[in-house]
Design a protein around this motif. Structure first.
Motif, mmCIF file in Angstrom:
data_model
loop_
_atom_site.group_PDB
_atom_site.id
_atom_site.type_symbol
_atom_site.label_atom_id
_atom_site.label_comp_id
_atom_site.label_asym_id
_atom_site.label_seq_id
_atom_site.Cartn_x
_atom_site.Cartn_y
_atom_site.Cartn_z
ATOM 1 N N LEU A 120 0.861 -1.178 0.000
ATOM 2 C CA LEU A 120 0.000 0.000 0.000
ATOM 3 C C LEU A 120 0.896 1.227 0.000
ATOM 4 O O LEU A 120 1.777 1.356 0.855
ATOM 5 C CB LEU A 120 -0.900 0.029 1.234
ATOM 6 C CG LEU A 120 -1.786 1.270 1.309
ATOM 7 C CD1 LEU A 120 -3.242 0.869 1.305
ATOM 8 C CD2 LEU A 120 -1.469 2.082 2.531
ATOM 9 N N TYR A 121 0.701 2.083 -0.984
ATOM 10 C CA TYR A 121 1.434 3.341 -1.092
ATOM 11 C C TYR A 121 0.476 4.480 -0.760
ATOM 12 O O TYR A 121 -0.617 4.559 -1.300
ATOM 13 C CB TYR A 121 1.989 3.544 -2.505
ATOM 14 C CG TYR A 121 3.006 2.502 -2.900
ATOM 15 C CD1 TYR A 121 4.318 2.576 -2.447
ATOM 16 C CD2 TYR A 121 2.652 1.438 -3.728
ATOM 17 C CE1 TYR A 121 5.244 1.619 -2.815
ATOM 18 C CE2 TYR A 121 3.573 0.485 -4.104
ATOM 19 C CZ TYR A 121 4.874 0.583 -3.631
ATOM 20 O OH TYR A 121 5.789 -0.364 -3.989
ATOM 21 N N LYS A 122 0.898 5.358 0.135
ATOM 22 C CA LYS A 122 0.084 6.494 0.547
ATOM 23 C C LYS A 122 0.398 7.695 -0.340
ATOM 24 O O LYS A 122 1.569 7.971 -0.615
ATOM 25 C CB LYS A 122 0.397 6.823 2.007
ATOM 26 C CG LYS A 122 -0.533 7.780 2.650
ATOM 27 C CD LYS A 122 -1.487 7.025 3.522
ATOM 28 C CE LYS A 122 -2.223 8.030 4.400
ATOM 29 N NZ LYS A 122 -3.200 7.395 5.186
ATOM 30 N N ASP A 123 -0.631 8.397 -0.804
ATOM 31 C CA ASP A 123 -0.417 9.623 -1.570
ATOM 32 C C ASP A 123 0.356 10.614 -0.696
ATOM 33 O O ASP A 123 0.042 10.777 0.481
ATOM 34 C CB ASP A 123 -1.755 10.249 -1.976
ATOM 35 C CG ASP A 123 -2.526 9.387 -2.956
ATOM 36 O OD1 ASP A 123 -1.991 8.366 -3.411
ATOM 37 O OD2 ASP A 123 -3.687 9.745 -3.246
ATOM 38 N N LEU A 155 -6.321 -2.629 8.058
ATOM 39 C CA LEU A 155 -6.403 -1.186 7.810
ATOM 40 C C LEU A 155 -7.870 -0.755 7.847
ATOM 41 O O LEU A 155 -8.754 -1.497 7.428
ATOM 42 C CB LEU A 155 -5.804 -0.849 6.447
ATOM 43 C CG LEU A 155 -4.351 -1.235 6.220
ATOM 44 C CD1 LEU A 155 -3.983 -1.103 4.749
ATOM 45 C CD2 LEU A 155 -3.445 -0.360 7.070
ATOM 46 N N LEU A 156 -8.123 0.448 8.337
ATOM 47 C CA LEU A 156 -9.476 0.985 8.342
ATOM 48 C C LEU A 156 -9.880 1.424 6.943
ATOM 49 O O LEU A 156 -9.074 2.000 6.213
ATOM 50 C CB LEU A 156 -9.578 2.184 9.285
ATOM 51 C CG LEU A 156 -9.539 1.889 10.779
ATOM 52 C CD1 LEU A 156 -9.575 3.192 11.562
ATOM 53 C CD2 LEU A 156 -10.675 0.985 11.199
ATOM 54 N N ASP A 157 -11.136 1.175 6.596
ATOM 55 C CA ASP A 157 -11.672 1.668 5.344
ATOM 56 C C ASP A 157 -12.330 3.014 5.629
ATOM 57 O O ASP A 157 -13.461 3.082 6.114
ATOM 58 C CB ASP A 157 -12.694 0.695 4.771
ATOM 59 C CG ASP A 157 -13.295 1.184 3.459
ATOM 60 O OD1 ASP A 157 -12.762 2.161 2.895
ATOM 61 O OD2 ASP A 157 -14.277 0.582 3.015
ATOM 62 N N CYS A 158 -11.619 4.085 5.334
ATOM 63 C CA CYS A 158 -12.079 5.426 5.685
ATOM 64 C C CYS A 158 -13.115 5.982 4.722
ATOM 65 O O CYS A 158 -13.731 7.011 5.009
ATOM 66 C CB CYS A 158 -10.882 6.369 5.792
ATOM 67 S SG CYS A 158 -9.762 5.846 7.106
ATOM 68 N N LYS A 165 -10.299 8.958 -1.312
ATOM 69 C CA LYS A 165 -9.298 7.901 -1.531
ATOM 70 C C LYS A 165 -7.914 8.538 -1.570
ATOM 71 O O LYS A 165 -7.670 9.461 -2.328
ATOM 72 C CB LYS A 165 -9.596 7.148 -2.815
ATOM 73 C CG LYS A 165 -10.909 6.390 -2.732
ATOM 74 C CD LYS A 165 -11.225 5.646 -4.004
ATOM 75 C CE LYS A 165 -12.538 4.884 -3.821
ATOM 76 N NZ LYS A 165 -12.923 4.151 -5.004
ATOM 77 N N ASN A 166 -7.007 8.024 -0.728
ATOM 78 C CA ASN A 166 -5.685 8.627 -0.597
ATOM 79 C C ASN A 166 -4.541 7.612 -0.653
ATOM 80 O O ASN A 166 -3.404 7.951 -0.343
ATOM 81 C CB ASN A 166 -5.600 9.409 0.712
ATOM 82 C CG ASN A 166 -5.743 8.516 1.939
ATOM 83 O OD1 ASN A 166 -6.039 7.328 1.823
ATOM 84 N ND2 ASN A 166 -5.551 9.086 3.109
ATOM 85 N N SER A 186 -9.133 4.461 0.717
ATOM 86 C CA SER A 186 -8.918 5.523 1.694
ATOM 87 C C SER A 186 -8.507 4.888 3.014
ATOM 88 O O SER A 186 -9.210 4.028 3.544
ATOM 89 C CB SER A 186 -10.196 6.341 1.885
ATOM 90 O OG SER A 186 -9.990 7.346 2.852
ATOM 91 N N THR A 187 -7.343 5.276 3.523
ATOM 92 C CA THR A 187 -6.844 4.727 4.785
ATOM 93 C C THR A 187 -6.376 5.878 5.669
ATOM 94 O O THR A 187 -6.139 6.989 5.194
ATOM 95 C CB THR A 187 -5.654 3.774 4.558
ATOM 96 O OG1 THR A 187 -4.603 4.505 3.925
ATOM 97 C CG2 THR A 187 -6.041 2.598 3.695
#
Length: 191
Positions: A120-123, A155-158, A165-166, A186-187
């Motif tokens: 998982l890559y975060k923006d 992970l939480l599904d925000c 979505k980030n 979205s996390t």
């Protein structure tokens, strides 16, 4: 005339007496020596790039392998597929009775029994550095093509709470070295 004959390299076939002839050029001064070395290097370059002097069977196999090798943009995805399909992932929300929803990563068309590395890559994060990763083994699941998996990520599904979505989830089929599609999620819920 073959490209590997002396006449093809600018040396008359009648005057050619072997490889050492390049050093036995008669004449005086540095110009003759320089010219001789220039012809020697030019002949070496042509012989190297055309495969002259090599084993014809080896050259044919090497050229065939080069022409059959996949390109970075073309047939690499076709040759790297498990069972002829691209690995495919999607994220779903785990059911919850208390209002806390987690992400479940699902996949199919991976190599059966092969390792799958999920990231998982975060923006806005460090480029190329995953903030989450996990390894699993793809197995046969009813109703899914090839090797498949269902992984609870923790992970939480925000998106359940209205966040944009980030992050990007991806999975690598280690056996075929093929990446799946990107699944946007979205996390972090505000982080």
């Amino acid at each position: 005339m073959s490209l590997c004959t002396p006449a093809a390299h600018g040396v008359a076939a009648d005057d050619f007496q072997g490889e050492n002839n390049m050093f036995n050029i008669t004449g005086s001064g540095r110009r003759t020596t320089t010219l001789g070395l220039a012809v020697l290097f030019a002949a070496a370059a042509v012989a190297t790039t055309t495969g002259c002097g090599g084993n014809p069977d080896t050259a044919a196999r090497t050229n065939a392998a080069k022409s059959a090798s996949p390109t970075a943009t073309g047939s690499a995805a076709v040759e790297g597929k498990a069972h002829g399909y691209n690995p495919y992932i999607w994220a779903t929300r785990s059911p919850s009775t208390i209002g806390v929803y987690g992400l479940v990563l699902r996949g199919q068309s991976f190599t059966i029994g092969g390792q799958v590395k999920m990231v998982l890559y975060k923006d806005g994060g460090v480029p190329g550095v995953p903030v989450w990763y996990k390894t699993t083994t793809a197995r046969s699941l009813s109703g899914r093509h090839g090797g498949a998996f269902n992984i609870t990520t923790g992970l939480l599904d925000c998106t359940a709470y209205g966040y944009a979505k980030n992050s990007t989830l991806m999975a690598l089929d280690v056996t075929t070295n093929t990446w799946s599609n990107k699944a946007r999620v979205s996390t972090g819920c505000g982080n």
